[in-house]
Design a protein around this motif. Structure first.
Motif, PDB file in Angstrom:
ATOM      1  N   SER A 228      -1.290  11.186   2.615  1.00 30.22           N
ATOM      2  CA  SER A 228      -2.624  11.621   2.188  1.00 30.22           C
ATOM      3  C   SER A 228      -3.019  11.027   0.840  1.00 30.22           C
ATOM      4  CB  SER A 228      -2.685  13.152   2.121  1.00 30.22           C
ATOM      5  OG  SER A 228      -2.506  13.700   3.399  1.00 30.22           O
ATOM      6  N   GLU A 229      -2.179  10.125   0.315  1.00 27.08           N
ATOM      7  CA  GLU A 229      -2.464   9.555  -1.004  1.00 27.08           C
ATOM      8  C   GLU A 229      -3.768   8.757  -1.019  1.00 27.08           C
ATOM      9  OE1 GLU A 229       0.591   6.958   1.058  1.00 27.08           O
ATOM     10  OE2 GLU A 229       0.341   9.073   0.692  1.00 27.08           O
ATOM     11  N   TYR A 230      -4.126   8.140   0.107  1.00 28.40           N
ATOM     12  CA  TYR A 230      -5.346   7.332   0.143  1.00 28.40           C
ATOM     13  C   TYR A 230      -6.583   8.198  -0.063  1.00 28.40           C
ATOM     14  CZ  TYR A 230      -2.043   3.965   1.980  1.00 28.40           C
ATOM     15  OH  TYR A 230      -0.963   3.135   2.127  1.00 28.40           O
ATOM     16  N   GLY A 231      -6.685   9.302   0.666  1.00 22.71           N
ATOM     17  CA  GLY A 231      -7.815  10.212   0.510  1.00 22.71           C
ATOM     18  C   GLY A 231      -7.846  10.865  -0.860  1.00 22.71           C
TER      19      GLY A 231
ATOM     20  N   LEU B 107      -6.574   9.667  -3.714  1.00 22.11           N
ATOM     21  CA  LEU B 107      -6.952   8.688  -4.731  1.00 22.11           C
ATOM     22  C   LEU B 107      -8.423   8.291  -4.619  1.00 22.11           C
ATOM     23  CD1 LEU B 107      -3.785   6.437  -4.816  1.00 22.11           C
ATOM     24  CD2 LEU B 107      -4.616   7.951  -6.622  1.00 22.11           C
ATOM     25  N   GLU B 108      -8.910   8.172  -3.393  1.00 20.36           N
ATOM     26  CA  GLU B 108     -10.326   7.838  -3.217  1.00 20.36           C
ATOM     27  C   GLU B 108     -11.205   8.896  -3.877  1.00 20.36           C
ATOM     28  OE1 GLU B 108     -13.283   6.409   0.352  1.00 20.36           O
ATOM     29  OE2 GLU B 108     -11.570   7.664   0.864  1.00 20.36           O
TER      30      GLU B 108
ATOM     31  N   VAL C  53      -4.683  -2.861   1.812  1.00 25.57           N
ATOM     32  CA  VAL C  53      -5.252  -1.569   1.417  1.00 25.57           C
ATOM     33  C   VAL C  53      -4.766  -1.179   0.023  1.00 25.57           C
ATOM     34  CG1 VAL C  53      -5.318   0.891   1.969  1.00 25.57           C
ATOM     35  CG2 VAL C  53      -5.501  -0.799   3.801  1.00 25.57           C
ATOM     36  N   ILE C  54      -3.475  -1.338  -0.223  1.00 27.31           N
ATOM     37  CA  ILE C  54      -2.941  -0.986  -1.539  1.00 27.31           C
ATOM     38  C   ILE C  54      -3.498  -1.929  -2.604  1.00 27.31           C
ATOM     39  CG2 ILE C  54      -0.835  -0.799  -2.930  1.00 27.31           C
ATOM     40  CD1 ILE C  54       0.567   0.237  -0.398  1.00 27.31           C
TER      41      ILE C  54
ATOM     42  N   HIS D 171       2.622   3.038   4.080  1.00 27.65           N
ATOM     43  CA  HIS D 171       1.678   2.077   4.654  1.00 27.65           C
ATOM     44  C   HIS D 171       2.235   1.392   5.895  1.00 27.65           C
ATOM     45  CE1 HIS D 171       3.608  -1.439   2.592  1.00 27.65           C
ATOM     46  NE2 HIS D 171       3.917  -0.507   1.718  1.00 27.65           N
TER      47      HIS D 171
ATOM     48  N   PHE E  89      -6.733  -0.504  -3.753  1.00 26.61           N
ATOM     49  CA  PHE E  89      -6.529   0.629  -4.663  1.00 26.61           C
ATOM     50  C   PHE E  89      -6.048   0.151  -6.028  1.00 26.61           C
ATOM     51  CE2 PHE E  89      -6.851   3.381  -0.967  1.00 26.61           C
ATOM     52  CZ  PHE E  89      -7.561   4.446  -1.508  1.00 26.61           C
TER      53      PHE E  89
ATOM     54  N   SER F  78       0.078  -5.578   0.816  1.00 25.18           N
ATOM     55  CA  SER F  78      -0.644  -4.635   1.659  1.00 25.18           C
ATOM     56  C   SER F  78      -2.098  -4.688   1.204  1.00 25.18           C
ATOM     57  CB  SER F  78      -0.096  -3.222   1.501  1.00 25.18           C
ATOM     58  OG  SER F  78      -0.958  -2.301   2.122  1.00 25.18           O
TER      59      SER F  78
ATOM     60  N   TRP G  67       3.568   5.394  -1.904  1.00 23.47           N
ATOM     61  CA  TRP G  67       2.694   4.848  -0.860  1.00 23.47           C
ATOM     62  C   TRP G  67       3.389   4.909   0.496  1.00 23.47           C
ATOM     63  CZ3 TRP G  67      -2.141   3.962  -2.167  1.00 23.47           C
ATOM     64  CH2 TRP G  67      -2.454   3.533  -3.461  1.00 23.47           C
TER      65      TRP G  67
END
Length: 122
Positions: free
Chosen positions: A23-26, A28-29, A64-65, A50, A68, A62, A48
């Protein structure tokens, strides 16, 4: 993060470690989009998770990373200072991923703010 800071009356965070199992992506967003709150964190460590490792762009790549990393730098003033595994991270050994041929990787990264704080002698 904002509501927690407000509830506790904090306007600054020295160190924040995020280990929220995918859930780190949501998280951090939302942190990045939440005004200036991310600019009040001096050190951020993220575990992370991924799936989109792309070895064509070097060890640990990556896309996506990478996005970020850029957002944390430009919007929050946090620069990448440490990556645990420069080869893309450790492969998940959980049987559920092995059975489905899912290539999940874990990695740890730390971002820091380059700040110089004045120390006042008493």
């Amino acid at each position: 993060m904002g509501s927690i800071m407000d509830e506790l009356g904090h306007d600054h965070v020295d160190v924040l470690k995020i280990d929220v199992e995918g859930s780190e992506y949501g998280f951090l967003e939302q942190l990045i989009e939440d005004g200036d709150r991310c600019t009040r964190i001096d050190q951020l460590t993220v575990e992370w998770h991924h799936y989109d490792f792309d070895s064509r762009y070097g060890g640990g790549a990556s896309p996506v990373i990478a996005v970020f990393d850029e957002m944390l730098s430009k919007r929050c003033g946090l620069e990448l200072a440490y990556v645990l595994n420069k080869n893309g991270g450790a492969m998940a050994g959980d049987q559920i991923y092995i059975d489905q041929d899912i290539k999940l990787r874990y990695n740890l990264a730390t971002y820091v703010r380059n700040v110089t704080r004045k120390v006042t002698k008493q």
